[in-house]
Write an enzyme that holds these catalytic residues in place. Structure first.
Site, mmCIF file in Angstrom:
data_model
loop_
_atom_site.group_PDB
_atom_site.id
_atom_site.type_symbol
_atom_site.label_atom_id
_atom_site.label_comp_id
_atom_site.label_asym_id
_atom_site.label_seq_id
_atom_site.Cartn_x
_atom_site.Cartn_y
_atom_site.Cartn_z
ATOM 1 N N HIS A 37 0.863 -1.189 0.000
ATOM 2 C CA HIS A 37 0.000 0.000 0.000
ATOM 3 C C HIS A 37 0.889 1.225 0.000
ATOM 4 O O HIS A 37 2.116 1.126 0.147
ATOM 5 C CB HIS A 37 -0.935 0.004 1.214
ATOM 6 C CG HIS A 37 -0.209 -0.055 2.521
ATOM 7 N ND1 HIS A 37 0.366 1.042 3.115
ATOM 8 C CD2 HIS A 37 0.067 -1.093 3.343
ATOM 9 C CE1 HIS A 37 0.944 0.691 4.243
ATOM 10 N NE2 HIS A 37 0.785 -0.611 4.407
ATOM 11 N N SER A 46 2.176 5.121 1.260
ATOM 12 C CA SER A 46 2.362 5.931 2.455
ATOM 13 C C SER A 46 3.552 6.848 2.193
ATOM 14 O O SER A 46 3.701 7.383 1.095
ATOM 15 C CB SER A 46 2.595 5.019 3.676
ATOM 16 O OG SER A 46 2.814 5.779 4.837
ATOM 17 N N HIS A 51 16.432 -10.548 30.588
ATOM 18 C CA HIS A 51 15.541 -9.706 29.780
ATOM 19 C C HIS A 51 16.351 -8.588 29.133
ATOM 20 O O HIS A 51 17.370 -8.159 29.650
ATOM 21 C CB HIS A 51 14.404 -9.113 30.619
ATOM 22 C CG HIS A 51 14.890 -8.197 31.695
ATOM 23 N ND1 HIS A 51 15.340 -8.664 32.912
ATOM 24 C CD2 HIS A 51 15.010 -6.837 31.726
ATOM 25 C CE1 HIS A 51 15.706 -7.628 33.656
ATOM 26 N NE2 HIS A 51 15.513 -6.511 32.961
ATOM 27 N N SER A 67 14.181 -6.015 27.249
ATOM 28 C CA SER A 67 13.027 -5.384 26.613
ATOM 29 C C SER A 67 13.179 -3.870 26.687
ATOM 30 O O SER A 67 14.073 -3.342 27.333
ATOM 31 C CB SER A 67 11.736 -5.822 27.299
ATOM 32 O OG SER A 67 11.769 -5.440 28.651
#
Length: 943
Positions: free
Chosen positions: A447, A449, A589, A591
């Site tokens: 698409h 943009s 972790h 994140s």
């Protein structure tokens, strides 16, 4: 070999006879074909001409110093020819013409055969007076390296060779006026060809060219261009800028369209379009007497396919070439190939749309609101907007974007970045090289943009399953992350990036010869959940350090996670496992979760609501080896050094018009080459001291000490010009300046100062306090002098305007394109100078009226210009498209500087008009452009 020895033996055995022949050659009669006659030495038809020239050089014949024209045959033995030519610079110092043609011999079919010449000795670049070089009918596969160094060449003939490409260095011949490369194997032309400003005749016929670089339109002196018998299917719109062109030969190509602007070239006497594939020609060309169109299928439909009844009929995909006047095109279910005026290409496959769709495009100038960059990313292109946004295609559309080649390629990759679902993402990108410096980023988009090309550190991603996996860096094989079984109960995506830092930069920062650091590791994942099992991270030990000789007290594992401001030394908390080459540690972790970005940097775009999103802030691990005890602050400085670019600021004034000022921010290594290219048209002070800047950093130029900007520009706030620095793009702007001081008595000496950040409300006139500190933090960066010379003549600037001409007030234009006021037209008139007749003719004014204006104002150039411009404007009052006609006339007259200024005035007027509608509540808020804050107002990017 025996026969060859017998052939050479008499010559070797009788040197006295050879000397006698030399004497005869020097003192012979005029009828002798190899006679050194005056300043000419013709040896191309004489057998063993290289032997004769070598003997002349060995005898140091005095008359050799008089030789200006030398001809040798290209059919000589290549090694002997090269050895002979190596003696030429020392013995024929006044040589002006060197002819080394083949073609004197014929093959069995009677055709001219090529010579054996494949290269030239490097020493020929020392022929300072050489102006004519003929290498035709030879076996050259590449241009000899010495040719681009022959700075005095005016004629270069390379026809009938085997050249497959021309080097960029060919653009370094400033005096070249005639270049012939016909009958070769060229498939593309270097963009540097446009740098040949003196080139008048260019012959590229009988090659394999299928596309021309847009830089060919920069050949302002070109009068003849021959592109016959190639494979061209289209022409760049820049050809309409060749204002000196008289002959354009394009017959025997595959052209399906030609720019209509070719009909408006003022000197064009012949346009040969015979034997092409033209089915439709612009009316301006169809009726022109100098156009030849024989052999084209004009007015005929595409041929029907003669396929079998059960075979579906496939129509040829239409090809569209948009010029700068069009900003939209129609896509049908049949599909099409589209080339935009800005160079972007699109391919819509058949069936991509079920119904016809009108596509609009716009190439936006880059600015922080439109350019999402990570800490180590670099922008390589402008921002392309394709509308309607979000319309999904039934098949993916191919998109090719031109971009600037990145300077650093180690462990970096080029990707196309797009806005999708209110967040920016990178598309799978393939690079295609059309020429050494003409690169395309090819991707497929579902698409439309916004799209831009960026350079980023190599990114490796993986989907971690519950069974575990291994993630390795493709940029540095020693960087690995191991996910054990059971580390996660559901798949999650993890991304890794590795950034290198030169050891010498770190040693200079720490002032420690033995300091070293491993590559910087960036890890991130979607979500904030910790891993169920520890994850093992492996980093290579810093260069020069091994596990056997390691002093663990000097090893520091540094950690940084956003939004923290400093790095943490986690060596004591992490259980480092040291091997001979690597260090390993475990984490649970990595994140990220960053607060939304402030409104000034959010990608809020016109007519689209983009909610603030989380911006990736990966956790970073860095292994250092240093004797410093506290390294957290040093790590922050080193990380900033990775992102800083060293630049210089310059300010140049046009030699013929000192009120025209060029402002530019350049990478330090490009300063000398840029100044060498500009100083024939500009003059100015030395570049500023070195300044360090970040990618995407804002700064502005403020004129001081009586100098002001002489235009109402969209990127100008209270006389200060706004910039945004992008390391790979052209950070330059050209403005006109003025002064309120009296220049009739003396020159005005002012200055331009560069400041960091967005334009503030108050800037100290001298900024003396700020200039006492240097570095990345202070507001002030540099100050360069600007001098407006004393005005010559009795009339001042105010006396000369309108003294003998009454000008009626008017507004030229319409609400759609914008208006130009009387003040704007006066400003345009003040810039035209002696170019006004060309502008008048392109505006459609008859030549008789120009003669009348010249006679009526025969002693007043300003009066001629104003009378022409305002008489035309009064006739155009109320007519749509008048402003566009003026802009095109300025472009066709080679006054792109004034055309850009008029566009800027119109854009500013439209923006103010929209703002006034918004303030009056006459437009919906979601359709209005974002309201800029005071600090970021009209920050246009590069001009």
């Amino acid at each position: 070999m025996a026969a060859e020895a017998e052939r050479l033996e008499p010559e070797a055995a009788a040197p006295e006879d050879a000397v006698g022949e030399v004497a005869d050659a020097v003192d012979g009669e005029p009828g002798d074909p190899h006679l050194l006659l005056g300043n000419r030495l013709n040896l191309h038809l004489y057998p063993r001409g290289c032997h004769r020239l070598s003997q002349l050089c060995a005898q140091r014949a005095p008359r050799l110093l008089e030789v200006e024209f030398l001809q040798l045959s290209g059919h000589e033995d290549p090694r002997l020819l090269e050895a002979t030519l190596a003696q030429v610079p020392a013995n024929l110092q006044h040589l002006r013409s060197l002819v080394l043609r083949g073609g004197q011999q014929q093959d069995v079919l009677g055709a001219c055969s090529r010579g054996f010449l494949t290269t030239l000795p490097a020493g020929l670049s020392g022929l300072a007076r050489l102006a004519h070089l003929d290498l035709s009918f030879n076996s050259l596969e590449t241009l000899p390296a010495c040719v681009p160094h022959m700075r005095g060449l005016s004629t270069l003939l390379l026809s009938y060779n085997r050249l497959s490409e021309l080097p960029d260095s060919l653009g370094a011949l400033p005096s070249l006026s005639f270049l012939s490369v016909s009958h070769n194997c060229l498939r593309a032309l270097p963009p540097a060809l446009g740098s040949l400003s003196a080139l008048q005749r260019l012959d590229l016929s009988e090659n394999l060219l299928d596309i021309l670089p847009p830089e060919i339109g920069d050949l302002s002196s070109l009068t003849e261009l021959n592109l016959a018998s190639n494979r061209l299917q289209g022409l760049p719109i820049s050809l309409v800028g060749l204002r000196s062109l008289r002959f354009l030969i394009l017959h025997s190509n595959l052209l399906t369209s030609v720019p209509s602007g070719l009909a408006h070239l003022p000197l064009l006497a012949r346009l040969d379009l015979r034997d092409n594939q033209l089915r439709d020609v612009p009316p301006e060309l169809l009726d022109a007497p100098f156009v030849r169109l024989q052999g084209n299928p004009l007015g005929k439909a595409l041929p029907a396919s003669h396929s079998a009844p059960e075979t579906p009929v496939t129509c040829e995909m239409p090809r569209l070439f948009l010029n700068s006047d069009l900003d939209s095109f129609l896509v049908t279910p049949q599909g099409c190939l589209v080339t935009l005026a800005c160079g972007v290409r699109l391919r819509f496959p058949a069936g991509a749309t079920a119904d016809p769709v009108n596509i609009h495009y716009r190439l936006r100038l880059p600015e922080p609101r439109l350019v999402p960059l990570g800490p180590h990313d670099a922008l390589l292109s402008a921002v392309l907007e394709l509308r309607p946004h979000g319309v999904a295609f039934q098949q993916e559309v191919d998109l090719w974007l031109l971009f600037v080649p990145p300077r650093a390629r180690r462990c970096r990759e080029v990707v196309v970045r797009t806005l999708s679902d209110d967040s920016w993402s990178d598309l799978e990108t393939h690079l295609e090289e059309e020429a050494p410096k003409r690169l395309w980023a090819h991707c497929q988009v579902p698409h439309f943009s916004w799209f831009l090309v960026v350079s980023r550190p190599v990114s490796n991603t993986c989907l971690v399953p519950p069974e575990g996996t291994l993630l390795c860096s493709s940029g540095h094989p020693g960087v690995k992350v191991t996910f054990p079984p059971g580390a996660t109960d559901e798949p999650r995506r993890v991304r890794m990036q590795v950034v290198h830092m030169a050891s010498r930069e770190l040693r200079a920062l720490l002032e420690e010869p033995g300091a070293a650091a491993s590559p910087l590791l960036c890890l991130s994942q979607r979500g904030t959940a910790s891993f169920l099992q520890p994850v093992t991270v492996q980093l290579p030990l810093p260069p020069g350090v091994t596990g056997l000789s390691l002093d663990r007290t000097c090893l520091h594992l540094l950690y940084w996670a956003p939004p923290a401001a400093a790095w943490d030394d986690i060596t004591a908390q992490a259980a480092l496992e040291i091997t001979h080459l690597y260090a390993r540690f475990r984490v649970t972790h990595f994140s990220w979760s960053v607060p939304p970005a402030p409104a000034s940097s959010a990608p809020t775009l016109q007519r689209t609501r983009v909610p603030p999103t989380l911006i990736p802030g990966p956790r970073r691990y860095w292994l250092w080896h240093t004797t410093k005890s506290c390294v957290q602050g040093l790590a922050r400085k080193a990380w900033e050094r990775l992102r800083l670019h060293q630049v210089n600021l310059i300010a140049l004034q046009r030699r013929r018009d000192p009120e025209q000022v060029l402002l530019q921010c350049l990478p330090r290594r490009k300063v000398d080459a840029t100044l060498q290219r500009l100083l024939d048209r500009y003059r100015g002070p030395e570049p500023s001291d070195t300044v360090e800047m970040f990618e995407g950093e804002k700064f502005f130029a403020a004129f001081e000490k009586g100098i002001d900007v002489d235009a109402d520009r969209p990127d100008c706030v209270e006389g200060r010009i706004c910039f945004v620095f992008y390391s790979h793009l052209k950070n330059l702007k050209e403005v006109y300046v003025t002064t309120a001081l009296d220049r009739r008595a003396q020159a005005v000496r002012g200055q331009v100062s560069f400041y960091r950040g967005a334009v503030s409300e108050e800037v100290p006139e001298e900024a003396a306090a700020a200039r006492q500190r240097k570095g990345a933090d202070p507001l002030w960066m540099a100050t360069l002098p600007i001098k407006l010379p004393r005005l010559r003549g009795s009339q001042g600037p105010e006396q000369g305007r309108g003294a003998s001409l009454s000008l009626a007030p008017l507004n030229l234009g319409d609400a759609e394109t914008g208006f130009l006021t009387q003040s704007n037209l006066l400003n345009v008139a003040g810039r035209l100078g002696t170019d006004w007749p060309a502008v008048a003719l392109h505006l459609g004014m008859p030549y008789r009226e120009l003669q009348r204006i010249r006679h009526e104002f025969r002693d007043d150039l300003d009066g001629q210009i104003r009378c022409m411009l305002f008489s035309w404007a009064e006739r155009q009052a109320g007519q749509p498209g008048a402003v566009g006609l003026l802009v095109r006339a300025l472009e066709q007259s080679d006054r792109l500087d004034i055309a850009e200024e008029v566009r800027a005035i119109l854009e500013l007027g439209r923006q103010k008009y929209k703002d006034s509608i918004q303030r009056a509540s006459l437009a919906p808020r979601d359709l209005a452009p974002p309201k800029p804050s005071a600090s970021q107002a009209p920050e246009s990017a590069q001009a």
